[in-house]
Design an enzyme around this catalytic site. Structure first.
Site, mmCIF file in Angstrom:
data_model
loop_
_atom_site.group_PDB
_atom_site.id
_atom_site.type_symbol
_atom_site.label_atom_id
_atom_site.label_comp_id
_atom_site.label_asym_id
_atom_site.label_seq_id
_atom_site.Cartn_x
_atom_site.Cartn_y
_atom_site.Cartn_z
ATOM 1 N N THR A 93 121.856 -7.023 88.284
ATOM 2 C CA THR A 93 123.251 -7.224 87.895
ATOM 3 C C THR A 93 123.401 -8.683 87.490
ATOM 4 O O THR A 93 123.261 -9.583 88.332
ATOM 5 C CB THR A 93 124.198 -6.906 89.071
ATOM 6 N N LYS A 168 129.443 -2.170 84.197
ATOM 7 C CA LYS A 168 129.294 -2.399 85.643
ATOM 8 C C LYS A 168 130.389 -3.343 86.166
ATOM 9 O O LYS A 168 131.018 -3.067 87.187
ATOM 10 C CB LYS A 168 127.895 -2.959 85.931
ATOM 11 N N LYS A 243 129.678 -11.139 94.583
ATOM 12 C CA LYS A 243 128.839 -11.522 93.433
ATOM 13 C C LYS A 243 129.341 -10.843 92.161
ATOM 14 O O LYS A 243 129.518 -11.476 91.120
ATOM 15 C CB LYS A 243 127.382 -11.130 93.699
HETATM 16 P P1 NAD Z 1 116.977 -8.419 97.030
HETATM 17 O O1 NAD Z 1 117.267 -9.840 97.265
HETATM 18 O O2 NAD Z 1 116.731 -7.492 98.173
HETATM 19 O O3 NAD Z 1 115.713 -8.271 96.029
HETATM 20 C C1 NAD Z 1 115.443 -9.153 94.982
HETATM 21 C C2 NAD Z 1 113.937 -9.421 95.034
HETATM 22 O O4 NAD Z 1 113.576 -10.234 93.913
HETATM 23 C C3 NAD Z 1 113.513 -10.197 96.293
HETATM 24 O O5 NAD Z 1 112.516 -9.455 96.983
HETATM 25 C C4 NAD Z 1 112.977 -11.522 95.747
HETATM 26 O O6 NAD Z 1 111.894 -12.029 96.498
HETATM 27 C C5 NAD Z 1 112.535 -11.086 94.366
HETATM 28 N N1 NAD Z 1 112.354 -12.179 93.414
HETATM 29 C C6 NAD Z 1 113.028 -13.368 93.332
HETATM 30 N N2 NAD Z 1 112.558 -14.088 92.290
HETATM 31 C C7 NAD Z 1 111.574 -13.338 91.712
HETATM 32 C C8 NAD Z 1 110.728 -13.520 90.575
HETATM 33 N N3 NAD Z 1 110.786 -14.617 89.831
HETATM 34 N N4 NAD Z 1 109.849 -12.539 90.252
HETATM 35 C C9 NAD Z 1 109.778 -11.399 90.995
HETATM 36 N N5 NAD Z 1 110.567 -11.175 92.077
HETATM 37 C C10 NAD Z 1 111.446 -12.123 92.417
HETATM 38 O O7 NAD Z 1 118.193 -7.871 96.126
HETATM 39 P P2 NAD Z 1 118.555 -6.333 95.813
HETATM 40 O O8 NAD Z 1 119.605 -5.878 96.757
HETATM 41 O O9 NAD Z 1 117.292 -5.556 95.643
HETATM 42 O O10 NAD Z 1 119.290 -6.526 94.404
HETATM 43 C C11 NAD Z 1 118.560 -6.713 93.198
HETATM 44 C C12 NAD Z 1 119.569 -6.682 92.049
HETATM 45 O O11 NAD Z 1 120.258 -5.420 92.060
HETATM 46 C C13 NAD Z 1 120.661 -7.755 92.144
HETATM 47 O O12 NAD Z 1 120.935 -8.233 90.854
HETATM 48 C C14 NAD Z 1 121.845 -6.998 92.749
HETATM 49 O O13 NAD Z 1 123.091 -7.574 92.383
HETATM 50 C C15 NAD Z 1 121.663 -5.631 92.132
HETATM 51 N N6 NAD Z 1 122.243 -4.504 92.901
HETATM 52 C C16 NAD Z 1 122.101 -4.443 94.252
HETATM 53 C C17 NAD Z 1 122.655 -3.359 94.950
HETATM 54 C C18 NAD Z 1 122.494 -3.230 96.452
HETATM 55 O O14 NAD Z 1 123.211 -2.398 97.045
HETATM 56 N N7 NAD Z 1 121.615 -3.969 97.088
HETATM 57 C C19 NAD Z 1 123.359 -2.360 94.265
HETATM 58 C C20 NAD Z 1 123.458 -2.440 92.878
HETATM 59 C C21 NAD Z 1 122.900 -3.526 92.210
#
Ligand code: NAD
Length: 289
Positions: A93, A168, A243
């Site tokens: 996102t 979104k 966010k």
């Molecule tokens: P998270 O923090 O659990 O996962 C993100 C991952 O990216 C982490 O494991 C981190 O180590 C990794 N990362 C950071 N920099 C990196 C890089 N350069 N290369 C590879 N990996 C890297 O977050 P999440 O909850 O999995 O969310 C991910 C995305 O999805 C976000 O943009 C969030 O807004 C969106 N999202 C989350 C949810 C939810 O319920 N968690 C729902 C919809 C959308």
């Protein structure tokens, strides 16, 4: 079957990548956090020491990263290292402007690219029932279908590049306003001596019905599975709603839009997130008494 590079194996990316493996794809993953790597390996993902190495044989590259800045940095690293003909899908996102910027960069390197943010949370990621909101060219959308399907309950092509992120932020701005409005109604009802169940039965059978009451009812009782029955354990955490509302407010500002209710909701969630970032966003009701 396709070789897919999956970058970002966190709460969402981990189970999404696992569903791709279960459907027979080869998944090459990268994440800088060792625990995420370990969990991914246990789910059949082959992991690599860097993003650049993970994309070396990719036909599709999926990113699921925390922020627009990180996605932009990642694209700058991997675009020169990815084989010709690969399709890029960003499911993080991020802002509409950032989504359009990375789309342009991918095109400049000769790649098709889609923004494909999701809703459905970790539950949907694990069950393979996420809703994908997709922006980008028709041909790229058709090519992406087979990759998205094992992770999806619903896939909607919203329009050109950035349209998925636009959908979104608009949806989540509506959701934030509705969750606050539903909270206000239950607090007022209590003060008027009206039982929660009675209000629930009336709203869900009448014109005020919406997901914020029908599924995410912010008082315990009427919907046993709603976070209100479980000390507001998420669900959809306030931090993530905060966010997404920040991104919505960026879009409101950059387009010169007027969104008085969305703006107020963003302010209320910004304040609420200072103390309660980890609670489900329906816990906003506790600040309305
Ligand atoms: P998270 O923090 O659990 O996962 C993100 C991952 O990216 C982490 O494991 C981190 O180590 C990794 N990362 C950071 N920099 C990196 C890089 N350069 N290369 C590879 N990996 C890297 O977050 P999440 O909850 O999995 O969310 C991910 C995305 O999805 C976000 O943009 C969030 O807004 C969106 N999202 C989350 C949810 C939810 O319920 N968690 C729902 C919809 C959308």
């Amino acid at each position: 079957m396709t070789t897919i590079a999956f970058l970002g194996l966190g709460n969402m990316g981990g189970p999404m990548a696992a569903n791709l493996v279960s459907s027979g794809h080869t998944v090459h993953g990268f994440d800088p956090v060792p625990d995420a790597v370990k969990a991914a390996e246990a789910n059949g993902i082959s992991t690599f020491p860097s993003a650049v190495e993970a994309v070396g044989a990719a036909e599709v590259v999926i990113t699921m990263l925390p922020s627009g800045e990180i996605v932009k940095k990642c694209y700058a690293d991997i675009l020169p290292a990815t084989p010709t003909g690969a399709l890029f899908i960003d499911s993080s996102t991020i802002s509409v402007d950032d989504a359009r910027e990375i789309h342009r960069q991918a095109l400049d390197h000769g790649f098709a690219q889609l923004d494909a943010p999701v809703s459905g949370g970790v539950k949907g990621a694990t069950a393979g029932t996420l809703a994908f909101m997709v922006g980008g060219e028709d041909e790229a959308f058709s090519a992406a279908r087979a990759t998205l399907e094992p992770m999806a309950g619903k896939i909607i092509h919203c329009g050109a590049a950035g349209a998925g992120q636009a959908a979104k932020v608009c949806n989540n701005m509506v959701l934030a306003v509705q969750q606050i409005a539903v909270g206000e109604a239950f607090v007022l009802a209590e003060k008027l001596g009206l039982a929660d169940q009675a209000l629930y039965d009336v709203i869900t059978g009448a014109t005020g019905n919406c997901w914020a009451v029908q599924t995410n009812c912010p008082v315990p009782g009427p919907v046993p599975t709603s976070p209100a029955n479980n000390d507001f354990k998420p669900g959809f955490a306030t931090a993530l709603m905060n966010k997404d509302l920040g991104l919505a407010m960026d879009a409101v500002a950059s387009t010169g839009s007027r969104a008085p209710l969305g703006t107020h909701a963003a302010q209320l969630y910004r304040n609420f997130a200072e103390q309660h970032a980890d609670l489900d966003f329906s816990a906003i009701i506790t600040s309305l008494h």
